[in-house]
Design an enzyme around this catalytic site. Sequence first.
Site, PDB file in Angstrom:
ATOM      1  N   GLU A   1      -2.800   2.900  23.573  1.00 14.37           N
ATOM      2  CA  GLU A   1      -3.916   3.228  24.451  1.00 14.37           C
ATOM      3  C   GLU A   1      -3.933   4.734  24.649  1.00 14.37           C
ATOM      4  OE1 GLU A   1      -3.836   1.125  28.122  1.00 14.37           O
ATOM      5  OE2 GLU A   1      -3.340  -0.807  27.206  1.00 14.37           O
TER       6      GLU A   1
ATOM      7  N   HIS B   1      -0.888   8.395  12.223  1.00 18.52           N
ATOM      8  CA  HIS B   1      -2.264   8.109  12.641  1.00 18.52           C
ATOM      9  C   HIS B   1      -2.360   6.857  13.510  1.00 18.52           C
ATOM     10  CE1 HIS B   1      -2.544   5.510   8.900  1.00 18.52           C
ATOM     11  NE2 HIS B   1      -3.231   4.760   9.747  1.00 18.52           N
TER      12      HIS B   1
ATOM     13  N   ASP C   1       2.155  11.910   7.697  1.00 13.13           N
ATOM     14  CA  ASP C   1       1.739  10.662   8.351  1.00 13.13           C
ATOM     15  C   ASP C   1       2.907   9.751   8.716  1.00 13.13           C
ATOM     16  OD1 ASP C   1      -0.144   9.081   9.523  1.00 13.13           O
ATOM     17  OD2 ASP C   1      -0.722   8.028   7.707  1.00 13.13           O
TER      18      ASP C   1
ATOM     19  N   SER D   1      -1.180  -0.530   8.820  1.00 15.32           N
ATOM     20  CA  SER D   1      -0.648   0.831   8.895  1.00 15.32           C
ATOM     21  C   SER D   1       0.694   0.854   9.605  1.00 15.32           C
ATOM     22  CB  SER D   1      -1.615   1.736   9.651  1.00 15.32           C
ATOM     23  OG  SER D   1      -2.722   2.076   8.876  1.00 15.32           O
TER      24      SER D   1
ATOM     25  N   THR E   1       0.348   2.774   4.377  1.00 12.42           N
ATOM     26  CA  THR E   1      -0.389   3.799   5.125  1.00 12.42           C
ATOM     27  C   THR E   1      -1.871   3.867   4.829  1.00 12.42           C
ATOM     28  OG1 THR E   1      -0.353   6.138   5.753  1.00 12.42           O
ATOM     29  CG2 THR E   1       0.033   5.649   3.444  1.00 12.42           C
ATOM     30  N   ALA E   2      -2.338   3.426   3.670  1.00 12.20           N
ATOM     31  CA  ALA E   2      -3.745   3.630   3.340  1.00 12.20           C
ATOM     32  C   ALA E   2      -4.203   2.645   2.277  1.00 12.20           C
ATOM     33  CB  ALA E   2      -3.969   5.064   2.834  1.00 12.20           C
ATOM     34  N   ILE E   3      -5.518   2.494   2.186  1.00 14.45           N
ATOM     35  CA  ILE E   3      -6.117   1.646   1.167  1.00 14.45           C
ATOM     36  C   ILE E   3      -7.320   2.351   0.570  1.00 14.45           C
ATOM     37  CG2 ILE E   3      -5.374  -0.548   2.151  1.00 14.45           C
ATOM     38  CD1 ILE E   3      -8.170  -0.833   3.371  1.00 14.45           C
TER      39      ILE E   3
ATOM     40  N   LEU F   1       9.432  25.991  -1.432  1.00 11.98           N
ATOM     41  CA  LEU F   1      10.025  26.494  -2.672  1.00 11.98           C
ATOM     42  C   LEU F   1       9.516  27.886  -2.997  1.00 11.98           C
ATOM     43  CD1 LEU F   1      11.773  26.004  -5.189  1.00 11.98           C
ATOM     44  CD2 LEU F   1       9.814  24.827  -6.224  1.00 11.98           C
TER      45      LEU F   1
END
Length: 456
Positions: free
Chosen positions: A58, A110, A140, A215, A231-233, A270
């Site tokens: 929330e 997220h 993320d 997620s 994490t993602a689609i 690097l």
Amino acid sequence: MIKKPFLVLTALALGISSAITPVTATAALPTSVNSQPIPSLAPMLEQVTPAVVSIAVEGKHVSKQRLPESFRYFFGPDFPSEQVQERPFRGLGSGVIVDAKKGYIVTNHHVIDGADKISVQLFDGREIDAKLIGSDGMSDIALLQIDKPENLTEVKLANSDKLRVGDFAVAIGNPFGLGQTVTSGIVSALGRSGLNIENFENFIQTDAAINSGNSGGALVNLNGELIGINTAIVGPNGGNVGIGFAIPSNMVKSLTDQILEFGQVKRGILGVQGGELTAELAKTFGYSTNHGAFVNQVMPDSSAEKAGLKAGDIITEVNGNPIRTFSELRAKIATMGAGKALTLGIIRDGKKQTVNVTLKAASENKVKADNLHPSLAGAEFTNTVAGDKVKGVKVSKLDERSIAARYGLQKGDIIIGLNRNKINNLGELRKALEAKPDVLAMEVKRGNNVLYLIIR
């Protein structure tokens, strides 16, 4: 392409539930065929699923809208120049218990971004509030902790560098708020990047069904070991089409270790610029395949320059593990942590070589002090850097109307001790505050003076 959000779909969940017709079994199913047991993932899942949790958050989304200058003309110069609106939100996601004794849970940044309250529902139905230990939006990843952890199950981390395309993969999460769901598939690809999803991309691609609400959930192998955090689609309208992405477990471990040690991700750098290796470039520089990261510039006074890297080098390995693209190299380097020593395999003038590199630190990240202790609200902390006279935690920003300011903290102060414990960095400060002392006797270096602030 859709960045996978966390969703609250109560009506949809209820609609799906009411549309399902129960099926009653009329006969026992066979447990074997031709005296051979039927393969099943159930024994493995019985061990792993208690380590995957549902996360509810929330918070408030704050938006600012600039008002026309004419308003100030009519209402006077003291009229505000912008309008601030707060909209409450709720969201759902998933998480994975990685340390049962300390109650540490990994999820996506997220999922918890902007949350004022984080609640964890365990596999056995218990609901427990969680606090945010730290997170990194560029990769993320977020690390949570629940108080007084009891009877928890953790999942063991696999070595994601050993993954191969075609390995079986099982996704566990909380899609659409329906409750824990398990799907299976294979590792479809490795080192995926260029998806414009996160800043550092080195994803495992899988066809195990992943949907909104997954997620932060687990992607495991057939041994029940964590190989990635979902994490993602990619798919129309947020639906699954068999293309899902997970953050590799090695990347997760490196990031969470840094959060625990330093209080933040201490990003390594690097010091090279480059791009993807094309077939033409590979042929020009005497390399037989187009897997690798092409270096077109080495930055002055960088780790790369100190190690002897040169423009035209092709980086093919990091610590003996193959590198497919420059994006994969960038993601691995950025999440390994400053001060990390590693070995790079390179191709130079058509010949294989190895170079040893120690990563320098990228620009320091800031940590909100109220994530460490409520009485420190209003301050932002960073670790001290080489130019500072003493080691400790610097107050890099301070709201003069805040609780921390009322207790006497000032911008530029360096915290060097707490309750007679020496403090060298954010990780040590966080550890000292985990005991939840009633009184904080904070030793502070201010200019040439050392003083104590008593904070309750």
